[in-house]
Design an enzyme around this catalytic site. Structure first.
Site, PDB file in Angstrom:
ATOM      1  N   TYR A 221       0.863  -1.189   0.000  1.00 32.34           N
ATOM      2  CA  TYR A 221       0.000   0.000   0.000  1.00 32.34           C
ATOM      3  C   TYR A 221       0.893   1.229   0.000  1.00 32.34           C
ATOM      4  O   TYR A 221       1.838   1.317   0.769  1.00 32.34           O
ATOM      5  CB  TYR A 221      -0.890  -0.007   1.241  1.00 32.34           C
ATOM      6  CG  TYR A 221      -1.799   1.190   1.372  1.00 32.34           C
ATOM      7  CD1 TYR A 221      -2.817   1.420   0.457  1.00 32.34           C
ATOM      8  CD2 TYR A 221      -1.649   2.096   2.422  1.00 32.34           C
ATOM      9  CE1 TYR A 221      -3.667   2.519   0.577  1.00 32.34           C
ATOM     10  CE2 TYR A 221      -2.498   3.196   2.560  1.00 32.34           C
ATOM     11  CZ  TYR A 221      -3.506   3.396   1.632  1.00 32.34           C
ATOM     12  OH  TYR A 221      -4.346   4.482   1.756  1.00 32.34           O
TER      13      TYR A 221
ATOM     14  N   ASP B 235       9.341   2.747   0.054  1.00 33.45           N
ATOM     15  CA  ASP B 235       8.286   3.404   0.816  1.00 33.45           C
ATOM     16  C   ASP B 235       8.467   2.989   2.278  1.00 33.45           C
ATOM     17  O   ASP B 235       8.089   1.891   2.676  1.00 33.45           O
ATOM     18  CB  ASP B 235       6.906   2.989   0.286  1.00 33.45           C
ATOM     19  CG  ASP B 235       5.774   3.722   1.002  1.00 33.45           C
ATOM     20  OD1 ASP B 235       6.042   4.313   2.067  1.00 33.45           O
ATOM     21  OD2 ASP B 235       4.640   3.688   0.505  1.00 33.45           O
TER      22      ASP B 235
ATOM     23  N   LYS C 269       4.306   8.915   9.290  1.00 33.94           N
ATOM     24  CA  LYS C 269       4.147   8.322  10.631  1.00 33.94           C
ATOM     25  C   LYS C 269       5.207   8.804  11.626  1.00 33.94           C
ATOM     26  O   LYS C 269       5.121   9.913  12.117  1.00 33.94           O
ATOM     27  CB  LYS C 269       4.082   6.807  10.510  1.00 33.94           C
ATOM     28  CG  LYS C 269       2.931   6.412   9.544  1.00 33.94           C
ATOM     29  CD  LYS C 269       2.490   4.994   9.654  1.00 33.94           C
ATOM     30  CE  LYS C 269       1.543   4.597   8.542  1.00 33.94           C
ATOM     31  NZ  LYS C 269       0.187   4.353   8.906  1.00 33.94           N
TER      32      LYS C 269
HETATM   33  N1  PMP Z   1       2.795   4.127   2.423  1.00 34.93           N
HETATM   34  C1  PMP Z   1       2.728   3.179   3.368  1.00 34.93           C
HETATM   35  C2  PMP Z   1       3.722   2.066   3.366  1.00 34.93           C
HETATM   36  C3  PMP Z   1       1.737   3.248   4.352  1.00 34.93           C
HETATM   37  O1  PMP Z   1       1.663   2.289   5.280  1.00 34.93           O
HETATM   38  C4  PMP Z   1       0.820   4.322   4.327  1.00 34.93           C
HETATM   39  C5  PMP Z   1      -0.279   4.467   5.365  1.00 34.93           C
HETATM   40  N2  PMP Z   1      -0.521   3.422   6.180  1.00 34.93           N
HETATM   41  C6  PMP Z   1       0.947   5.276   3.325  1.00 34.93           C
HETATM   42  C7  PMP Z   1       1.948   5.156   2.389  1.00 34.93           C
HETATM   43  C8  PMP Z   1       0.012   6.452   3.251  1.00 34.93           C
HETATM   44  O2  PMP Z   1       0.249   7.305   4.322  1.00 34.93           O
HETATM   45  P1  PMP Z   1      -0.915   8.313   4.818  1.00 34.93           P
HETATM   46  O3  PMP Z   1      -1.977   7.471   5.418  1.00 34.93           O
HETATM   47  O4  PMP Z   1      -0.200   9.189   5.808  1.00 34.93           O
HETATM   48  O5  PMP Z   1      -1.356   9.070   3.612  1.00 34.93           O
END
Ligand code: PMP
Length: 429
Positions: free
Chosen positions: A145, A240, A268
């Site tokens: 994701y 990511d 995060k």
């Molecule tokens: N990349 C990864 C690996 C994530 O786990 C997440 C959110 N869980 C995101 C991108 C998107 O981040 P956000 O919810 O702050 O938009």
């Protein structure tokens, strides 16, 4: 026991004014049944709902709260920053300090740009990769994701894994037509794609620690292959690290696996519980961004001083307390205890863990390494487990596909409490 009367009443109000009653889908408890707790406050390892019930929290706001809720140092830094103004729309000291800090911690980066979410970080990094390479194709992996960026909503994990949707309504095929999706842990598929389209690939994006479809730990050799193919064919490798960054250690998964990406995305932990994301790389690449370069990217609240203060306080506290070593020790203890209760209770499950990130792979004794290898019955098996734990005052994420997080405020007895609750659940079945 389910959500208390106050939570129910608030959620009724929520459903009138917020779609599905929430501002992010998995919060609605759709995958586990029942209604969500509405939270009133949180401190340390405990979240408290509007009915005054306390829960030992292993969600940590889905990853950011590595020091626990409302850590005194973070709250103090937020207060001090807010007193000097909440947003300037101009360069400020705190964004420069946090950038210097991040650059010193994470391997192979020289510059970064702050944004306000992980989604934004990914969206901007992909645009930069396309702008810098002059190529169009992006390669992603099934179950990874990367936020709700249109062209990444293909075989994504997180809420999409929960709802079993391959994609999202509202995303035309034309927008995903430049995205190639590969299974994780599949060397042959990777090789075949690069063989056919290697010279058209702008970037390969991967969660080096895939943590949105369960925790699908990868072989280092597979991640190294991504690096090698990208180098050979002139594509950029994007890690990511929105979940793994500053959680696995100061250098994230890049340091853990000793593989340096061209671009890394963060979220995060870097914002210490405030809305922050960032993407980073070598100066020559980052210079392609406006205003120095031709790739446009901007944000009214980017580098927000209050959010920067929370991120800085979080990273400084982790460093001062050697937090990552402690987190790894706590994670190792939890993994050991979970493996023990699985053994003694005979549960069909396995405990998967890296650093302070953990996951219960249900309906299997062998940890899966790809989305396709996750047991089909995992979601059904998870719902009663989740509810039993919640009834016992322990909060895990409301989805079989989401990981749990140990934070620095968890103690060994807290981890033992989680293991004991699982043992009671599995033994009682
Ligand atoms: N990349 C990864 C690996 C994530 O786990 C997440 C959110 N869980 C995101 C991108 C998107 O981040 P956000 O919810 O702050 O938009």
């Amino acid at each position: 026991m389910s959500a208390g009367p106050e939570s129910k009443a608030w959620f009724e109000r929520a459903k009138r004014v917020l779609p599905g009653g929430v501002n992010s889908p998995v919060r609605a408890f759709g995958a586990v049944g029942g209604e969500p707790l509405v939270i009133h406050s949180a401190r340390g390892k405990t979240i408290t709902d509007v009915d005054g019930r306390d829960y030992l929290d292993f969600v940590g706001s889905w990853g950011p709260l590595i020091l626990g809720h409302a850590h005194p140092k973070v709250i103090e830094a937020i207060g001090a920053a807010a007193k000097r103004g909440t947003s300037y729309g101009a360069p400020c000291e705190l964004e420069i300090e946090l950038a210097e800090h991040v650059v010193s911690l994470y391997p192979g980066i020289e510059q970064l740009r702050f944004v306000s979410s992980g989604t934004e970080a990914v969206m901007s990094a992909l645009r930069l990769a396309r702008g810098a390479t002059g190529r169009k194709l992006i390669v992603k992996f099934e179950g990874c994701y990367h936020g709700h960026v249109d062209h990444m909503l293909v075989a994504a994990g997180s809420g999409l894994a929960t709802f079993g949707r391959p994609s999202s309504a509202g995303v035309p095929e034309e927008l995903t037509g430049l995205t190639r999706v590969l299974p994780l842990d599949d060397d042959a598929a990777l090789e075949a794609l690069f063989h056919h389209e290697g010279d058209r690939i702008a970037a390969v994006i991967v969660e080096p620690v895939p943590a949105n479809n369960g925790l699908l730990l990868q072989r280092r050799e597979f991640l190294k292959k991504l690096r090698d193919y990208c180098d050979r064919d002139g594509a950029l490798l994007i890690f990511d690290e929105v979940i793994s960054g500053f959680r696995l250690g100061p250098g994230g998964a890049a340091a853990h696996y000793d593989i340096t990406p061209d671009l890394a995305t963060f979220g995060k932990v870097i914002g210490g519980g405030m809305p922050v994301g960032a993407f980073a790389g070598k100066a020559a690449l980052m210079d392609e961004l406006a205003p120095s370069g031709a790739v446009y990217q901007a944000g009214t609240l980017s580098g927000n001083p209050v959010a920067m203060a929370a991120g800085l306080a979080t990273l400084r506290t982790l460093e001062a307390e050697d937090g990552w070593t402690r987190l790894d020790e706590l994670g190792a203890h939890l993994e050991h205890e979970l493996a023990g209760v699985i053994e003694t209770s005979g549960a069909n499950a396995s405990a998967v863990r890296i650093g302070s990130i953990f996951w219960l792979a249900l309906e299997t004794r062998s940890p899966p390494r790809s989305a396709g290898a996750v047991a089909k019955g995992a979601a059904e098996a998870y719902a009663p487990l989740f509810r039993a734990l919640l009834d016992g005052g322990i909060a895990l994420a409301p989805s079989a596909y989401e990981v749990g997080f140990v934070s620095l405020v968890h103690s060994i007895p807290d981890l033992d409490r989680l293991a004991a609750a699982l043992e009671r659940f599995w033994s009682g079945q």
